[in-house]
Motif scaffolding. Structure first.
Motif, short mmCIF file in Angstrom:
data_model
loop_
_atom_site.label_atom_id
_atom_site.label_comp_id
_atom_site.label_asym_id
_atom_site.label_seq_id
_atom_site.Cartn_x
_atom_site.Cartn_y
_atom_site.Cartn_z
N HIS A 105 -1.66 33.55 92.23
CA HIS A 105 -1.30 34.15 90.94
C HIS A 105 -2.38 35.11 90.48
CE1 HIS A 105 0.44 34.53 86.96
NE2 HIS A 105 -0.74 34.22 86.44
N ALA A 106 -3.66 34.69 90.69
CA ALA A 106 -4.77 35.57 90.31
C ALA A 106 -4.73 36.86 91.12
CB ALA A 106 -6.10 34.85 90.51
N ASP A 107 -4.44 36.73 92.43
CA ASP A 107 -4.35 37.92 93.27
C ASP A 107 -3.23 38.84 92.79
OD1 ASP A 107 -6.43 37.05 94.81
OD2 ASP A 107 -5.18 36.16 96.37
N GLU A 108 -2.08 38.22 92.45
CA GLU A 108 -0.96 39.02 91.95
C GLU A 108 -1.32 39.71 90.65
OE1 GLU A 108 2.32 36.39 91.62
OE2 GLU A 108 2.65 36.21 93.78
N SER A 109 -2.03 38.96 89.77
CA SER A 109 -2.44 39.56 88.50
C SER A 109 -3.38 40.73 88.74
CB SER A 109 -3.11 38.51 87.61
OG SER A 109 -2.23 37.45 87.31
N ILE A 110 -4.33 40.53 89.67
CA ILE A 110 -5.27 41.61 89.98
C ILE A 110 -4.53 42.82 90.54
CG2 ILE A 110 -7.16 42.27 91.52
CD1 ILE A 110 -8.19 39.41 91.27
N LEU A 111 -3.56 42.55 91.44
CA LEU A 111 -2.79 43.66 92.00
C LEU A 111 -1.98 44.37 90.92
CD1 LEU A 111 -1.50 42.04 95.33
CD2 LEU A 111 -3.26 43.80 95.08
N GLU A 112 -1.41 43.57 89.98
CA GLU A 112 -0.65 44.18 88.89
C GLU A 112 -1.57 45.03 88.01
OE1 GLU A 112 1.26 41.04 86.82
OE2 GLU A 112 2.73 40.64 88.39
N ILE A 113 -2.77 44.49 87.73
CA ILE A 113 -3.71 45.24 86.90
C ILE A 113 -4.12 46.53 87.61
CG2 ILE A 113 -6.05 45.23 85.93
CD1 ILE A 113 -5.67 42.23 85.43
N GLU A 114 -4.42 46.39 88.91
CA GLU A 114 -4.81 47.57 89.68
C GLU A 114 -3.67 48.59 89.73
OE1 GLU A 114 -6.00 46.06 93.44
OE2 GLU A 114 -8.03 45.52 92.78
N ALA A 115 -2.43 48.06 89.91
CA ALA A 115 -1.28 48.97 89.94
C ALA A 115 -1.10 49.64 88.59
CB ALA A 115 -0.01 48.19 90.33
N SER A 116 -1.29 48.84 87.51
CA SER A 116 -1.17 49.41 86.17
C SER A 116 -2.23 50.46 85.92
CB SER A 116 -1.28 48.30 85.12
OG SER A 116 -1.23 48.82 83.82
N GLU A 117 -3.48 50.14 86.33
CA GLU A 117 -4.56 51.11 86.15
C GLU A 117 -4.31 52.36 86.99
OE1 GLU A 117 -8.05 48.98 87.21
OE2 GLU A 117 -8.25 47.99 85.25
N SER A 118 -3.79 52.14 88.21
CA SER A 118 -3.48 53.29 89.06
C SER A 118 -2.38 54.14 88.44
CB SER A 118 -3.05 52.80 90.45
OG SER A 118 -2.69 53.89 91.27
N ALA A 119 -1.37 53.46 87.87
CA ALA A 119 -0.28 54.21 87.23
C ALA A 119 -0.79 54.95 86.01
CB ALA A 119 0.84 53.24 86.82
N GLU A 120 -1.67 54.28 85.23
CA GLU A 120 -2.24 54.95 84.05
C GLU A 120 -3.09 56.14 84.47
OE1 GLU A 120 -4.38 52.07 81.84
OE2 GLU A 120 -2.60 50.98 81.17
N ALA A 121 -3.88 55.94 85.55
CA ALA A 121 -4.69 57.05 86.03
C ALA A 121 -3.82 58.21 86.50
CB ALA A 121 -5.59 56.58 87.17
N ALA A 122 -2.71 57.85 87.17
CA ALA A 122 -1.79 58.90 87.64
C ALA A 122 -1.16 59.63 86.46
CB ALA A 122 -0.71 58.28 88.53
N GLU A 123 -0.79 58.85 85.42
CA GLU A 123 -0.20 59.46 84.23
C GLU A 123 -1.22 60.36 83.53
OE1 GLU A 123 2.83 59.51 82.95
OE2 GLU A 123 3.59 58.41 84.68
N GLU A 124 -2.47 59.87 83.44
CA GLU A 124 -3.51 60.68 82.82
C GLU A 124 -3.75 61.96 83.62
OE1 GLU A 124 -6.95 58.29 82.43
OE2 GLU A 124 -6.11 57.00 80.85
N ALA A 125 -3.78 61.81 84.95
CA ALA A 125 -3.98 62.99 85.79
C ALA A 125 -2.81 63.96 85.64
CB ALA A 125 -4.12 62.57 87.26
#
Length: 268
Positions: A105-125
């Motif tokens: 679950h922690a790994d999934e949460s980390i992946l979700e956070i990373e995916a969210s951060e990646s999506a936010e970074a992509a949106e910001e870019a």
């Protein structure tokens, strides 16, 4: 020898009952079961449970040999010890499964956070790229047209030489006089209001041009209201030093922001 007819007294082969093993087995069995009930204390419950089994077997051995008379306690300790061992094994298995599930679950949460951060970074870019594109669209060549979000189209024509009238302010002999024509087209179906300031002009080296006002009556200031389907034309004259660069930059300031045009000082 005892008198004839009287039973002989046979000394007991062992001393008093040795019931300590059975009692210890019972106590340790109870401790093991109690600790085993707290699932995550399995690591503390297996040892007393194992000792309860060992002491229970030893106690039963003593009972068979006649050294003890607490078979029930030894048996209870043996049973409780086995139960405690089972509970320890179950607690260990449950803990392993729980820890594994938590880790997943922690790994999934980390992946979700990373995916969210990646999506936010992509949106910001993407937003930054869009902003750069909007800014780039505001830098045009003289003669090109810029369209505002309200639909108004503004064109700054290539400058042309200007001959001042007899009475002129902002112009000295030997300076370059140019005229800028600004056209605002309203192709929409409604009246649009836009405050337009005087164009700001400088050459490529940053030398400011002076606004030229004369008696020739050739200048016209843009209004702020633009009827639908109509065009409005503003005419402005500027004076540059005689040695000014051959390229000018024009900044048009409106209540919708800045737009920039650049090109030769005079139309070719």
């Amino acid at each position: 020898m005892p008198p004839y007819g009287q039973p002989s007294t046979v000394p007991a082969p062992y001393g008093p009952p040795r019931n300590g093993m059975g009692v210890a087995a019972l106590v340790l069995g109870l401790v093991g079961v109690f600790l085993g009930m707290a699932v995550f204390l399995f690591w503390a419950s297996w040892l007393p449970a194992l000792l309860a089994v060992v002491f229970g077997f030893v106690g039963l051995g003593h009972v068979k040999q006649g050294r003890a008379n607490n078979r029930g306690l030894a048996m209870a300790g043996l049973i409780l010890g086995n139960v405690g061992l089972l509970m320890a094994l179950g607690g260990g298995a449950f803990t392993v499964v729980s820890v594994k599930a938590f880790a997943e679950h922690a790994d999934e949460s980390i992946l979700e956070i990373e995916a969210s951060e990646s999506a936010e970074a992509a949106e910001e870019a993407k937003a930054e790229e869009a902003e750069r594109a909007r800014e780039a669209a505001k830098h045009l060549a003289l003669g090109e047209t810029y369209t505002y979000e309200n639909g108004l189209k503004v064109t700054v024509a290539k400058p042309r030489p200007y001959t001042p009238g007899e009475i002129a302010f902002g112009h000295e002999k030997g300076e370059k006089a140019i005229q800028l024509v600004v056209t605002v087209d309203n192709p929409t179906s409604g009246t649009v209001t836009m405050d337009t300031h005087l164009p700001y002009v400088n050459d490529a080296e940053g030398v400011d041009a002076d606004l030229l006002i004369d008696s020739s009556n050739q200048q016209r200031v843009l209004k702020t209201t633009f009827p639908p389907g109509k065009k409005a034309v503003g005419k402005y004259a500027y004076s540059l030093p005689g040695d000014a660069a051959d390229k000018i930059e024009v900044s048009l300031i409106t209540d919708y922001g800045f737009v920039y045009w650049a090109g030769p000082t005079t139309a070719e």
